[in-house]
Design a protein around this motif. Structure first.
Motif, short mmCIF file in Angstrom:
data_model
loop_
_atom_site.label_atom_id
_atom_site.label_comp_id
_atom_site.label_asym_id
_atom_site.label_seq_id
_atom_site.Cartn_x
_atom_site.Cartn_y
_atom_site.Cartn_z
N UNK A 103 0.94 -1.30 -0.03
CA UNK A 103 -0.02 0.09 -0.11
C UNK A 103 0.91 1.37 0.04
N UNK A 104 2.22 1.07 0.71
CA UNK A 104 2.91 2.20 0.81
C UNK A 104 3.21 2.65 -0.63
N UNK A 105 3.88 1.57 -1.41
CA UNK A 105 4.28 1.58 -2.52
C UNK A 105 3.30 2.17 -3.57
N UNK A 106 2.08 1.99 -3.60
CA UNK A 106 0.90 2.02 -4.41
C UNK A 106 0.43 3.57 -3.98
N UNK A 107 0.54 4.01 -2.79
CA UNK A 107 0.02 5.18 -2.27
C UNK A 107 0.77 6.29 -2.45
N UNK A 108 2.30 6.01 -2.24
CA UNK A 108 3.21 7.12 -2.50
C UNK A 108 3.86 7.22 -3.76
N UNK A 109 4.02 6.04 -4.36
CA UNK A 109 4.79 6.09 -5.75
C UNK A 109 6.15 6.41 -5.33
N UNK A 110 6.56 6.25 -4.31
CA UNK A 110 8.33 6.35 -4.03
C UNK A 110 8.77 5.29 -4.75
N UNK A 111 10.23 5.45 -4.87
CA UNK A 111 11.06 4.26 -5.54
C UNK A 111 11.03 2.98 -4.67
N UNK A 112 11.32 2.19 -4.98
CA UNK A 112 11.68 0.63 -4.66
C UNK A 112 12.83 0.75 -3.27
#
Length: 391
Positions: A103-112
């Motif tokens: 969810x953090x990856x999808x909601x923030x769009x931050x890099x891996x």
């Protein structure tokens, strides 16, 4: 995509209790609380004091209640194939950990790399956990994006009419571009170059008055026109076969009637079941009034796509060389999560500001396709609306 049954808050709570086994007591709730206390201690650089939002909500953009429900959807599949994912200290990632990372990856769009550093896991684990979550949500969450049943459609029509008077309206349609950064030297990327010289993929959505997605199509190159995407969709063919928008007709005035229809901007063709605004500038007052009402009503689709990109920022910015086979599936899951947040009546969504147009930088398309019977229907709708309350 297929039909969704709207659930009330109590229904969702019951589902969570059944799937998490918490109906018999508070042990699961306490376990979840303990998970967050422990999990928050392992997060580096994400937590910042805020008086407006709970720390959990500031990170994941959803409430704890919604998070728990999402966990309940994917728990069985994750536990069946937990994978060899662990923190840097060797501790395995639990179900809640994996959902939180995805969810953090999808909601923030931050890099891996950034997410991996913040959560104390490898960037490859972030990638694999997120993709596994997407795969599971595609199956377990698909019932959250469906065409309305008869009872739901009656409510939808009533709500659309209350906006600015449009009778028998079943949805609003709009299109947005998902921007991508692709290598210019690769000839295969030319197909993704749109009319504004960007690389992009399209998402076209039909939205109800509650801003829920009721049908989507994605995966087409950004250079395609709105009308071309529509005409290639399963929704279009279902309507043409009489399997969508085939409900009761409504009497208007002077013996005229209107069937079920959706509304869209001038980029779409004028059809008996898709009503677009009047073109041109020097219009009669009644047509100007019609266009004002039309614009105000279809704004629900624009707001929905804006909120989608605001909340799930992985599809908001410019994606760096994405897998073009996986991206449509990621878009779908973001749409499912968008609907779940609405169905759960999540208060966090109401605190979000919709600060921009979802497709800024793109000029308005104009379709030249006009169905003669639809043109007469639009005139009858305009005449009907002119007898309504002034704008």
């Amino acid at each position: 995509m297929g039909p969704v049954k709207r659930r009330r808050r109590t229904t969702e709570k019951k589902i969570i209790e059944q799937q998490n086994g918490s109906a018999s007591g508070s042990s699961d709730k306490e376990e979840t609380v303990d998970w967050w206390v422990d999990f928050s201690k392992r997060i580096h650089g994400l937590l910042s004091p805020s008086k407006e939002l709970d720390r959990f909500e500031s990170i994941f953009k959803i409430s704890r209640k919604t998070f728990d429900y999402i966990c309940s959807l994917v728990k069985e599949d994750i536990m069946a194939k937990p994978g060899n994912y662990s923190y840097s200290n060797g501790r395995p990632l639990a179900v809640n950990d994996q959902v939180a990372i995805a969810l953090r990856r999808l909601s923030s769009g931050d890099s891996l790399l950034n997410i991996g550093d913040a959560f104390g896991v490898s960037h490859s684990a972030v990638s694999q956990v997120t993709w596994r979550f997407v795969e599971i949500m595609e199956e377990r969450g698909l019932h959250h994006l469906q065409w309305p049943n008869e009872a739901e459609m009656t409510e939808i029509k009533s709500k659309f009419e209350k906006i600015r008077g449009f009778p028998n309206c079943c949805g609003a349609i709009d299109t947005t571009h998902i921007a991508m950064c692709l290598p210019m030297a690769d000839p295969a990327t030319k197909v993704w170059c749109d009319r504004e010289k960007n690389h992009s993929m399209l998402l076209q959505a039909i939205v109800d008055p509650n801003m829920k997605f009721r049908d989507i199509v994605t995966g087409w190159p950004g250079k395609m026109s709105d009308s071309s995407v529509l005409e290639s969709s399963s929704f279009f063919h279902l309507v043409e076969k009489g399997e969508r928008l085939g409900g009761k007709k409504m009497d208007l005035c002077h013996g005229s009637e209107v069937g079920e229809y959706i509304i869209g901007d001038s980029g779409f063709p004028l059809l008996p079941w898709l009503i677009t605004p009047y073109p041109g500038k020097d219009l009669l007052e009644s047509k100007v009034e019609f266009n004002k009402r039309h614009f105000a009503t279809r704004m629900v689709a624009r707001r929905s796509l804006t909120r989608l990109k605001e909340m799930w920022k992985i599809i908001h910015g410019v994606l760096w060389r994405p897998d073009k086979h996986k991206l449509p599936r990621i878009v779908l899951v973001c749409c499912l999560l968008h609907n779940i947040v609405i169905e759960m009546e999540d208060d966090v969504q109401d605190e979000m500001s919709l600060s921009y147009h979802h497709d800024s930088g793109y000029r308005q398309q104009v379709s030249e396709s006009i169905d003669k019977s639809a043109s007469a229907l639009r005139d009858n709708l305009s005449l009907y609306l002119s007898g309504k309350q002034p704008s």
